[in-house]
Design an enzyme around this catalytic site. Structure first.
Site, PDB file in Angstrom:
ATOM      1  N   THR A  21      33.269  36.613  23.642  1.00 57.73           N
ATOM      2  CA  THR A  21      33.350  37.833  22.827  1.00 57.73           C
ATOM      3  C   THR A  21      34.774  38.074  22.320  1.00 57.73           C
ATOM      4  OG1 THR A  21      33.626  39.274  24.761  1.00 57.73           O
ATOM      5  CG2 THR A  21      31.378  38.967  23.939  1.00 57.73           C
ATOM      6  N   VAL A  38      36.639  32.310  33.368  1.00 63.64           N
ATOM      7  CA  VAL A  38      37.217  32.791  34.637  1.00 63.64           C
ATOM      8  C   VAL A  38      36.209  32.739  35.799  1.00 63.64           C
ATOM      9  CG1 VAL A  38      36.762  35.240  34.153  1.00 63.64           C
ATOM     10  CG2 VAL A  38      38.690  34.635  35.599  1.00 63.64           C
ATOM     11  N   SER A  78      35.347  40.454  30.224  1.00 60.09           N
ATOM     12  CA  SER A  78      33.942  40.864  30.340  1.00 60.09           C
ATOM     13  C   SER A  78      33.404  41.229  28.968  1.00 60.09           C
ATOM     14  CB  SER A  78      33.783  42.094  31.249  1.00 60.09           C
ATOM     15  OG  SER A  78      32.405  42.477  31.284  1.00 60.09           O
ATOM     16  N   GLY A 119      40.950  35.560  44.312  1.00 64.57           N
ATOM     17  CA  GLY A 119      41.365  34.401  45.110  1.00 64.57           C
ATOM     18  C   GLY A 119      42.706  33.879  44.623  1.00 64.57           C
ATOM     19  N   ALA A 127      40.009  45.831  35.643  1.00 63.57           N
ATOM     20  CA  ALA A 127      39.514  46.726  34.585  1.00 63.57           C
ATOM     21  C   ALA A 127      38.100  47.132  34.973  1.00 63.57           C
ATOM     22  CB  ALA A 127      39.508  46.007  33.245  1.00 63.57           C
ATOM     23  N   TYR A 155      25.963  45.430  33.485  1.00 67.15           N
ATOM     24  CA  TYR A 155      27.394  45.748  33.340  1.00 67.15           C
ATOM     25  C   TYR A 155      27.828  46.704  34.455  1.00 67.15           C
ATOM     26  CZ  TYR A 155      31.727  47.218  30.968  1.00 67.15           C
ATOM     27  OH  TYR A 155      33.042  47.492  30.636  1.00 67.15           O
TER      28      TYR A 155
END
Ligand code: UDP
Length: 316
Positions: free
Chosen positions: A35, A57, A75, A102, A114, A145
């Site tokens: 996105t 990620v 996200s 991690g 966030a 979400y």
């Protein structure tokens, strides 16, 4: 500082890259570009303190050398996006947060998550303070979400408590500004693009639902202050100025001199929150932060950007 920003090519991530570079830090932006877009960071290409890594990620992250802070902003973030990308949304909130935490542990870096006002769901408490646990439907279309972010908060606190990672959590309320995706389906780009094209504005439902919109520079300032504060528990960052969607449509039409009006359509999902307004007492107290930009001022800075974007695409 050497800072990793996941989602660094996204709307908020790219503004954060700019801010951290301006403050003299070194920035590594990571994004899988599902996105996000390199258009948002193109102006940083060749900057000596900026690197971009195209990476998802949710997979193991390797970063050479030290890191002082990780800001986890990756996200999908608009309801349309997470309806289209439900699994990726869940994965980046869960697996992505795990991988980023991690890495923070390994590098002894500070970690900032966030999070979102969506953790409050369709709130039964108004305005929403951080102490409110929320009213979320786990199996509704927005649940992917909301629950991913709730899990991400839980994971962040677990890494803090169990592994001693230095963590921060920001709960972000509706934010807008230049570099928002034209077609991300949210109310701000939808209304501005419709108004600039001289079309009717599409109101979902009866338009009585409310949102509180903050301009992106206020959000960036809040995140920056939070990172350098000592506050481990979540902090709301948002503008308490609350508007019904109908009022918002009227303001956009006024500022763009669009005289065509609005049309009412069915609500996008039945979980569409009825109200949303941040209680920002905590941000005021612990960060000395409050928003500076009103909705109208923010729109006056945003509308020209959307006009140029539409022109660039040959749509105006
Ligand atoms: N909305 C609308 N017309 C649009 C897009 C959104 O009326 O073209 C409404 C939507 O139903 C919601 C509010 O505007 O009540 C804010 O939606 P958005 O997608 O911006 O984000 P949300 O705050 O719901 O996550």
């Amino acid at each position: 500082m050497r800072v990793l920003i996941t989602g660094g090519a996204g709307f908020l991530g790219s503004h954060l890259c700019d801010r951290f570079l301006t403050e003299g830090h070194t920035v590594i932006a990571m994004d899988n570009l599902i996105t996000g877009s390199t258009d948002n960071i193109a102006h940083l290409a060749g900057h000596e303190r900026f690197t971009f890594i195209k990476h998802d990620v949710t997979n193991y992250i390797f970063i050479d050398g030290p890191l002082d802070a990780i800001l986890h902003f990756a996200s999908p973030a608009s309801p349309i996006d997470y309806l289209e990308l439900p699994i990726q949304t869940l994965k980046v909130g869960a697996l992505g947060t795990h991988k980023a935490l991690g890495l923070a542990r390994d590098k002894q870096a500070r970690f900032l998550l966030a999070s979102t006002s969506e953790v409050y769901g369709d709130p039964q408490v108004h305005p929403q303070p951080e102490s409110y646990y929320g009213y979320v439907n786990p199996i509704g279309p927005r649940g992917v979400y909301d629950e991913a972010k709730r899990f991400a908060e839980a994971m962040t606190m677990a890494y803090h408590r169990y592994h001693g990672v230095d963590t921060r959590i920001v709960r972000i309320f509706n934010t807008f500004g230049p570099k928002m995706r034209l077609r991300d389906g949210r109310v701000v780009p939808n209304f501005i693009a419709q108004a600039l094209r001289g079309e009717v504005l599409t109101i979902y439902g009866d338009g009585s639902q409310t949102r509180s919109f903050q301009y992106v520079s206020d959000l960036v300032e809040g995140v920056y202050r939070l990172l350098f504060s000592n506050e481990v528990e979540p902090v709301n960052i948002g503008n308490p100025g609350e508007f019904t969607i109908k009022e918002f449509a009227e303001i956009v039409n006024e500022l763009t001199q669009n005289s065509v009006g609005m049309v009412y359509k069915d609500l996008r999902t039945k979980d569409d929150p009825q109200v949303r307004q941040p209680d920002i007492s905590k941000a005021r107290q612990v960060l000395g932060w409050a928003p500076n930009v009103s909705l109208r001022e923010g729109l006056k800075l945003t509308i020209p950007w959307f006009r140029e974007e539409l022109q660039r695409r040959g749509e105006l």
